[in-house]
Design a protein around this motif. Structure first.
Motif, short mmCIF file in Angstrom:
data_model
loop_
_atom_site.label_atom_id
_atom_site.label_comp_id
_atom_site.label_asym_id
_atom_site.label_seq_id
_atom_site.Cartn_x
_atom_site.Cartn_y
_atom_site.Cartn_z
N SER A 13 18.64 -88.24 30.18
CA SER A 13 17.90 -86.99 30.04
C SER A 13 17.39 -86.84 28.61
O SER A 13 17.74 -87.62 27.72
CB SER A 13 18.78 -85.79 30.41
OG SER A 13 19.89 -85.71 29.52
N PHE A 14 16.57 -85.81 28.39
CA PHE A 14 16.13 -85.43 27.05
C PHE A 14 16.01 -83.90 27.00
O PHE A 14 16.00 -83.23 28.03
CB PHE A 14 14.80 -86.10 26.67
CG PHE A 14 13.64 -85.74 27.56
CD1 PHE A 14 12.76 -84.72 27.22
CD2 PHE A 14 13.41 -86.45 28.74
CE1 PHE A 14 11.68 -84.40 28.03
CE2 PHE A 14 12.33 -86.13 29.56
CZ PHE A 14 11.47 -85.11 29.21
N VAL A 15 15.92 -83.35 25.80
CA VAL A 15 15.92 -81.90 25.63
C VAL A 15 14.62 -81.46 24.95
O VAL A 15 14.20 -82.06 23.95
CB VAL A 15 17.13 -81.44 24.78
CG1 VAL A 15 17.06 -79.93 24.52
CG2 VAL A 15 18.44 -81.79 25.50
N GLU A 71 13.24 -80.55 19.35
CA GLU A 71 13.90 -80.08 18.14
C GLU A 71 14.26 -81.25 17.24
O GLU A 71 14.27 -81.14 16.02
CB GLU A 71 15.15 -79.28 18.53
CG GLU A 71 14.82 -77.97 19.26
CD GLU A 71 16.06 -77.19 19.63
OE1 GLU A 71 17.18 -77.69 19.40
OE2 GLU A 71 15.90 -76.06 20.15
N ASP A 72 14.56 -82.39 17.87
CA ASP A 72 14.87 -83.60 17.12
C ASP A 72 13.71 -84.58 17.28
O ASP A 72 13.55 -85.22 18.31
CB ASP A 72 16.18 -84.22 17.66
CG ASP A 72 16.58 -85.48 16.92
OD1 ASP A 72 15.89 -85.83 15.94
OD2 ASP A 72 17.58 -86.11 17.32
N LYS A 73 12.86 -84.65 16.27
CA LYS A 73 11.66 -85.49 16.34
C LYS A 73 12.01 -86.98 16.47
O LYS A 73 11.29 -87.74 17.11
CB LYS A 73 10.78 -85.28 15.10
CG LYS A 73 10.33 -83.83 14.89
CD LYS A 73 9.48 -83.33 16.03
CE LYS A 73 8.89 -81.96 15.75
NZ LYS A 73 9.89 -80.87 15.73
N ALA A 74 13.13 -87.38 15.87
CA ALA A 74 13.53 -88.79 15.94
C ALA A 74 13.84 -89.19 17.38
O ALA A 74 13.49 -90.30 17.81
CB ALA A 74 14.74 -89.04 15.05
N SER A 75 14.48 -88.30 18.13
CA SER A 75 14.80 -88.61 19.53
C SER A 75 13.53 -88.73 20.36
O SER A 75 13.45 -89.53 21.29
CB SER A 75 15.73 -87.56 20.12
OG SER A 75 15.07 -86.30 20.22
N GLN A 81 12.01 -92.15 19.62
CA GLN A 81 12.80 -93.18 20.30
C GLN A 81 12.50 -93.21 21.79
O GLN A 81 12.34 -94.27 22.40
CB GLN A 81 14.28 -92.94 20.06
CG GLN A 81 15.18 -94.02 20.68
CD GLN A 81 16.65 -93.75 20.39
OE1 GLN A 81 17.01 -92.74 19.80
NE2 GLN A 81 17.51 -94.67 20.83
N LEU A 82 12.40 -92.02 22.41
CA LEU A 82 12.11 -91.93 23.84
C LEU A 82 10.71 -92.47 24.15
O LEU A 82 10.52 -93.19 25.14
CB LEU A 82 12.23 -90.48 24.30
CG LEU A 82 11.94 -90.20 25.79
CD1 LEU A 82 12.85 -91.04 26.69
CD2 LEU A 82 12.10 -88.72 26.09
N VAL A 83 9.75 -92.15 23.30
CA VAL A 83 8.38 -92.66 23.49
C VAL A 83 8.38 -94.18 23.44
O VAL A 83 7.72 -94.85 24.25
CB VAL A 83 7.43 -92.07 22.43
CG1 VAL A 83 6.09 -92.79 22.46
CG2 VAL A 83 7.23 -90.58 22.67
N SER A 84 9.13 -94.74 22.50
CA SER A 84 9.21 -96.20 22.38
C SER A 84 9.80 -96.84 23.63
O SER A 84 9.30 -97.86 24.11
CB SER A 84 10.06 -96.57 21.16
OG SER A 84 10.21 -97.96 21.06
N GLN A 111 2.95 -91.41 26.24
CA GLN A 111 1.82 -90.89 25.48
C GLN A 111 1.80 -89.37 25.50
O GLN A 111 1.54 -88.72 24.48
CB GLN A 111 0.51 -91.45 26.06
CG GLN A 111 -0.75 -90.96 25.38
CD GLN A 111 -0.91 -91.48 23.96
OE1 GLN A 111 -0.14 -92.33 23.52
NE2 GLN A 111 -1.90 -90.97 23.24
N PHE A 112 2.11 -88.79 26.65
CA PHE A 112 2.13 -87.32 26.79
C PHE A 112 3.21 -86.72 25.89
O PHE A 112 2.98 -85.72 25.20
CB PHE A 112 2.38 -86.95 28.25
CG PHE A 112 2.51 -85.48 28.49
CD1 PHE A 112 1.40 -84.66 28.55
CD2 PHE A 112 3.77 -84.91 28.66
CE1 PHE A 112 1.52 -83.29 28.77
CE2 PHE A 112 3.90 -83.55 28.89
CZ PHE A 112 2.78 -82.73 28.94
N LEU A 113 4.40 -87.32 25.89
CA LEU A 113 5.49 -86.80 25.05
C LEU A 113 5.17 -86.95 23.57
O LEU A 113 5.52 -86.10 22.76
CB LEU A 113 6.79 -87.50 25.40
CG LEU A 113 7.35 -87.25 26.81
CD1 LEU A 113 8.66 -88.01 27.01
CD2 LEU A 113 7.54 -85.77 27.07
N ARG A 114 4.49 -88.04 23.21
CA ARG A 114 4.11 -88.23 21.80
C ARG A 114 3.17 -87.13 21.34
O ARG A 114 3.28 -86.62 20.22
CB ARG A 114 3.45 -89.60 21.63
CG ARG A 114 3.18 -89.96 20.17
CD ARG A 114 2.82 -91.43 20.04
NE ARG A 114 1.46 -91.69 20.48
CZ ARG A 114 0.37 -91.61 19.70
NH1 ARG A 114 0.51 -91.26 18.43
NH2 ARG A 114 -0.81 -91.88 20.17
#
Length: 204
Positions: free
Chosen positions: A135-137, A87-91, A94-97, A77-80
């Motif tokens: 990881s994520f960026v 920079e990549d909204k799609a990633s 996907q990570l939130v999901s 929820q925080f990341l959403r």
């Protein structure tokens, strides 16, 4: 105040103090510079403190903070809500999901160890396997008043009350933190030495 607060105070008032009755205390771990004037005068002693502070968004992430643990759904929820940092909204989506549908397999192992003196110790090992990416960026300012930095953030898993918690870790952000901290503190101290060369500077 900001790290330059003691310097700015000295620039305007250095002529009003006895430099030999003043000192500068530097605490690099806490990222602070503290000026004390009239150090032996109980009634007129004063301290002026400057600090390097993390940006609000970096602090909220809790990156490299061992006291900060996230429940997967809450982190999702925080990341959403902070999708703009990706920079990549799609990633991000996907990570939130993945975080919202978090699954993990935990294995606990207890090993008894005995040394020649007869002492026995029990060693607990917990292994966690999850469906999260390694990881994520994100791109954000690490310190207040600085430009954005692109940093890679890794997941660490640990167990708390039989629930899996996530900790955010970034070696890159840690390197930037140490480099910036030392650079800004050293440059501020150099200017203080020019303005008030007789003030004692002490490293904690």
């Amino acid at each position: 105040g900001v790290i330059s607060t003691p310097l700015e105070w000295l620039k305007k008032r250095v002529g009003t103090i006895d430099q030999k009755q003043a000192n500068i205390l530097v605490d690099r771990e806490a990222m602070t510079i503290t000026l004390t004037v009239n150090e032996r005068d109980f009634y007129n002693k004063a301290t002026i403190k400057g600090a390097v502070e993390f940006s609000e968004v970096f602090a909220k992430f809790g990156i490299n903070d061992p006291a900060c643990g996230w429940e997967p759904a809450k982190l999702g929820q925080f990341l959403r809500l902070n999708r703009c940092l990706f920079e990549d909204k799609a990633s991000c989506i996907q990570l939130v999901s993945v975080l919202k549908n978090f699954t993990a397999k935990c294995q606990s192992e207890i090993q008894k160890m005995r040394d020649p003196s007869g002492s026995v110790a029990e060693v607990y090992r917990n292994n966690v396997e999850s469906n999260l990416p390694q990881s994520f960026v994100v791109s954000m300012p690490i310190f207040k008043g600085t430009a954005k930095e692109t940093i890679e953030v890794e997941f660490d898993h640990y167990l708390r009350d039989s629930s899996v918690m996530l900790q955010l870790v970034s070696p890159g952000a840690n390197e930037v933190t140490e480099s910036y901290r030392d650079r800004i503190i050293d440059s501020t101290l150099a200017e203080i030495r020019e303005v008030a060369p007789e003030i004692a500077i002490l490293e904690k």
